[in-house]
Design a protein around this motif. Structure first.
Motif, PDB file in Angstrom:
ATOM      1  N   GLU A 110       9.438  -0.750   6.389  1.00 25.23           N
ATOM      2  CA  GLU A 110      10.581  -1.541   6.867  1.00 25.23           C
ATOM      3  C   GLU A 110      10.116  -2.936   7.292  1.00 25.23           C
ATOM      4  N   GLU A 111       8.995  -3.005   8.018  1.00 19.22           N
ATOM      5  CA  GLU A 111       8.466  -4.306   8.430  1.00 19.22           C
ATOM      6  C   GLU A 111       8.097  -5.149   7.204  1.00 19.22           C
ATOM      7  N   ALA A 112       7.462  -4.517   6.223  1.00 16.20           N
ATOM      8  CA  ALA A 112       7.038  -5.239   5.019  1.00 16.20           C
ATOM      9  C   ALA A 112       8.245  -5.833   4.283  1.00 16.20           C
ATOM     10  N   ARG A 113       9.354  -5.107   4.296  1.00 15.87           N
ATOM     11  CA  ARG A 113      10.576  -5.615   3.638  1.00 15.87           C
ATOM     12  C   ARG A 113      11.077  -6.898   4.301  1.00 15.87           C
ATOM     13  N   GLN A 114      10.808  -7.032   5.607  1.00 10.53           N
ATOM     14  CA  GLN A 114      11.311  -8.205   6.355  1.00 10.53           C
ATOM     15  C   GLN A 114      10.374  -9.416   6.224  1.00 10.53           C
ATOM     16  N   MET A 115       9.199  -9.219   5.627  1.00  9.11           N
ATOM     17  CA  MET A 115       8.213 -10.298   5.552  1.00  9.11           C
ATOM     18  C   MET A 115       8.632 -11.336   4.508  1.00  9.11           C
ATOM     19  N   PRO A 116       8.125 -12.580   4.658  1.00 10.55           N
ATOM     20  CA  PRO A 116       8.446 -13.606   3.648  1.00 10.55           C
ATOM     21  C   PRO A 116       7.902 -13.222   2.264  1.00 10.55           C
ATOM     22  N   ASP A 117       8.464 -13.833   1.244  1.00  9.83           N
ATOM     23  CA  ASP A 117       8.147 -13.502  -0.152  1.00  9.83           C
ATOM     24  C   ASP A 117       6.656 -13.417  -0.469  1.00  9.83           C
ATOM     25  N   LYS A 118       5.875 -14.395   0.037  1.00 12.80           N
ATOM     26  CA  LYS A 118       4.472 -14.462  -0.384  1.00 12.80           C
ATOM     27  C   LYS A 118       3.541 -13.640   0.488  1.00 12.80           C
ATOM     28  N   ASP A 119       4.102 -12.938   1.451  1.00  7.61           N
ATOM     29  CA  ASP A 119       3.284 -12.143   2.368  1.00  7.61           C
ATOM     30  C   ASP A 119       2.635 -10.957   1.655  1.00  7.61           C
ATOM     31  N   GLY A 120       1.412 -10.634   2.067  1.00  9.74           N
ATOM     32  CA  GLY A 120       0.677  -9.532   1.448  1.00  9.74           C
ATOM     33  C   GLY A 120       1.359  -8.188   1.627  1.00  9.74           C
ATOM     34  N   ARG A 121       1.923  -7.949   2.809  1.00  5.57           N
ATOM     35  CA  ARG A 121       2.594  -6.655   3.052  1.00  5.57           C
ATOM     36  C   ARG A 121       3.845  -6.534   2.195  1.00  5.57           C
ATOM     37  N   ARG A 122       4.563  -7.635   2.070  1.00  3.42           N
ATOM     38  CA  ARG A 122       5.778  -7.637   1.251  1.00  3.42           C
ATOM     39  C   ARG A 122       5.454  -7.240  -0.195  1.00  3.42           C
ATOM     40  N   ALA A 123       4.252  -7.664  -0.644  1.00  5.72           N
ATOM     41  CA  ALA A 123       3.855  -7.388  -2.033  1.00  5.72           C
ATOM     42  C   ALA A 123       3.737  -5.891  -2.309  1.00  5.72           C
ATOM     43  N   ALA A 124       3.528  -5.095  -1.260  1.00  9.29           N
ATOM     44  CA  ALA A 124       3.369  -3.641  -1.459  1.00  9.29           C
ATOM     45  C   ALA A 124       4.712  -2.927  -1.610  1.00  9.29           C
ATOM     46  N   VAL A 125       5.795  -3.597  -1.221  1.00  7.61           N
ATOM     47  CA  VAL A 125       7.100  -2.917  -1.151  1.00  7.61           C
ATOM     48  C   VAL A 125       7.556  -2.317  -2.487  1.00  7.61           C
ATOM     49  N   PRO A 126       7.542  -3.103  -3.597  1.00  6.69           N
ATOM     50  CA  PRO A 126       8.038  -2.509  -4.852  1.00  6.69           C
ATOM     51  C   PRO A 126       7.278  -1.242  -5.254  1.00  6.69           C
ATOM     52  N   ALA A 127       5.944  -1.247  -5.083  1.00  4.17           N
ATOM     53  CA  ALA A 127       5.162  -0.070  -5.489  1.00  4.17           C
ATOM     54  C   ALA A 127       5.480   1.130  -4.600  1.00  4.17           C
ATOM     55  N   VAL A 128       5.652   0.901  -3.300  1.00  2.00           N
ATOM     56  CA  VAL A 128       5.972   2.019  -2.400  1.00  2.00           C
ATOM     57  C   VAL A 128       7.355   2.572  -2.743  1.00  2.00           C
ATOM     58  N   GLU A 129       8.303   1.676  -2.971  1.00  2.00           N
ATOM     59  CA  GLU A 129       9.662   2.146  -3.310  1.00  2.00           C
ATOM     60  C   GLU A 129       9.663   2.927  -4.625  1.00  2.00           C
ATOM     61  N   LYS A 130       8.884   2.436  -5.580  1.00  3.13           N
ATOM     62  CA  LYS A 130       8.767   3.140  -6.862  1.00  3.13           C
ATOM     63  C   LYS A 130       8.160   4.524  -6.635  1.00  3.13           C
ATOM     64  N   GLY A 131       7.127   4.582  -5.785  1.00  5.01           N
ATOM     65  CA  GLY A 131       6.483   5.856  -5.475  1.00  5.01           C
ATOM     66  C   GLY A 131       7.449   6.841  -4.825  1.00  5.01           C
ATOM     67  N   VAL A 132       8.294   6.325  -3.949  1.00  2.00           N
ATOM     68  CA  VAL A 132       9.279   7.203  -3.295  1.00  2.00           C
ATOM     69  C   VAL A 132      10.258   7.739  -4.340  1.00  2.00           C
ATOM     70  N   ASP A 133      10.737   6.840  -5.215  1.00  4.06           N
ATOM     71  CA  ASP A 133      11.661   7.249  -6.292  1.00  4.06           C
ATOM     72  C   ASP A 133      11.034   8.294  -7.199  1.00  4.06           C
ATOM     73  N   GLU A 134       9.766   8.064  -7.549  1.00  5.14           N
ATOM     74  CA  GLU A 134       9.104   8.959  -8.506  1.00  5.14           C
ATOM     75  C   GLU A 134       8.517  10.208  -7.845  1.00  5.14           C
ATOM     76  N   GLY A 135       8.520  10.224  -6.517  1.00  4.00           N
ATOM     77  CA  GLY A 135       8.107  11.439  -5.801  1.00  4.00           C
ATOM     78  C   GLY A 135       6.633  11.505  -5.444  1.00  4.00           C
ATOM     79  N   TRP A 136       5.859  10.435  -5.724  1.00  5.77           N
ATOM     80  CA  TRP A 136       4.433  10.508  -5.359  1.00  5.77           C
ATOM     81  C   TRP A 136       4.134   9.791  -4.042  1.00  5.77           C
ATOM     82  N   CYS A 137       5.149   9.177  -3.451  1.00  5.54           N
ATOM     83  CA  CYS A 137       4.945   8.539  -2.154  1.00  5.54           C
ATOM     84  C   CYS A 137       5.876   9.184  -1.130  1.00  5.54           C
ATOM     85  N   GLU A 138       5.298   9.566   0.012  1.00  2.00           N
ATOM     86  CA  GLU A 138       6.092  10.208   1.061  1.00  2.00           C
ATOM     87  C   GLU A 138       6.135   9.309   2.291  1.00  2.00           C
ATOM     88  N   LEU A 139       7.355   9.041   2.762  1.00  2.00           N
ATOM     89  CA  LEU A 139       7.496   8.206   3.962  1.00  2.00           C
ATOM     90  C   LEU A 139       7.449   9.090   5.200  1.00  2.00           C
TER      91      LEU A 139
END
Ligand SMILES: [Zn+2]
Length: 254
Positions: free
Chosen positions: A118-147
């Protein structure tokens, strides 16, 4: 239970990237992901920079390594496909690389705190944490990432505890076998110099919480002289912790 301290190289960066301010000093850090072999599971704790330095850090960070995390895993007798769980302390690029960009452990569940996402989603575009968001969301969708929502025993003997400050939802890891416990501190206290609670990183989201949590957790490991693994410590990353006045210091593990 066996714990292997691995290696994904060292970085050198301008100290201003950690402290803010001056552009004249540099700082070096290692990346020591941990592999825990419980007999039933093989858990990786944090995942280095990945196959190469992320593009967004080029020019700001220099990555030095001759062998990477997967090479070191191989030397320890394990393949990427053997890993059943990957715990990410938080979503900074020096912790998530091999787990997310691209995902390198086809049989593993990747554990991320929901608050960190959630914090990473709020970060500015070029932030390193923000960069992880698409992969984590994809992992949640595909079932290999657990929140995760707070403290949890993610695998038998491997317990995460939220100790925020460096980031929201930042989690440390307790590796427990009968009465013995080892601590992985993540970026709560990532190297010997950071055992000083008054040394505050410019990149901590909540410096006050980071300081309070650092004191509480380090106080907890002092008396049992528990082994503490320091992710960014270039040398002797396995230590014990002793208090010294208002601060702490590392004692080499023999
Ligand atoms: Zn870090």
């Amino acid at each position: 239970m066996r714990v292997h301290i691995l290696d994904d190289g060292t970085f050198v960066t301008d100290a201003s990237n950690l402290f803010g301010g001056s552009r004249k000093a540099s700082i070096k850090g290692a990346m020591h992901p941990i592999l825990v072999d419980t007999g039933d599971d093989l858990a990786l704790i944090d995942a280095g920079f990945g196959p190469e330095l992320p593009e967004m850090l080029e020019g700001r960070y220099e990555l030095r390594r001759e062998e990477n995390l997967l090479d070191h895993m191989d030397e320890a007798g394990f393949a990427a496909g053997d890993v059943t769980g990957v715990i990410l302390s938080h979503l900074d690029p020096d912790h998530v690389g091999w787990a997310l960009n691209p995902p390198s452990f086809p049989n593993a569940t990747v554990y991320v705190q929901e608050a960190a996402l959630e914090e990473a989603r709020q970060m500015p575009d070029k932030d390193g944490r923000r960069a992880a968001v698409p992969a984590v969301e994809k992992g949640v969708d595909e079932g290999w990432c657990e929140l995760l929502d707070g403290d949890d025993e993610v695998l038998p003997g491997i317990r995460v505890e939220v100790r925020a400050g460096h980031s929201a939802g930042h989690q440390i890891v307790w590796i427990e076998d009968n009465d013995a416990a080892a601590l992985y501190t993540g970026d709560l206290a990532p190297a010997k110099i950071w055992l000083d609670p008054d040394l505050i990183a410019g990149v901590d989201t909540d410096p006050k919480a980071a300081r309070k949590n650092r004191i509480e957790v380090l106080s907890e490991v002092e008396e049992p002289a528990a082994p503490v693994i320091l992710y960014h410590e270039p040398q002797d990353s396995l230590v014990k912790v002793r208090s010294e006045g208002d601060s702490f210091r590392a004692v080499a593990w023999e």
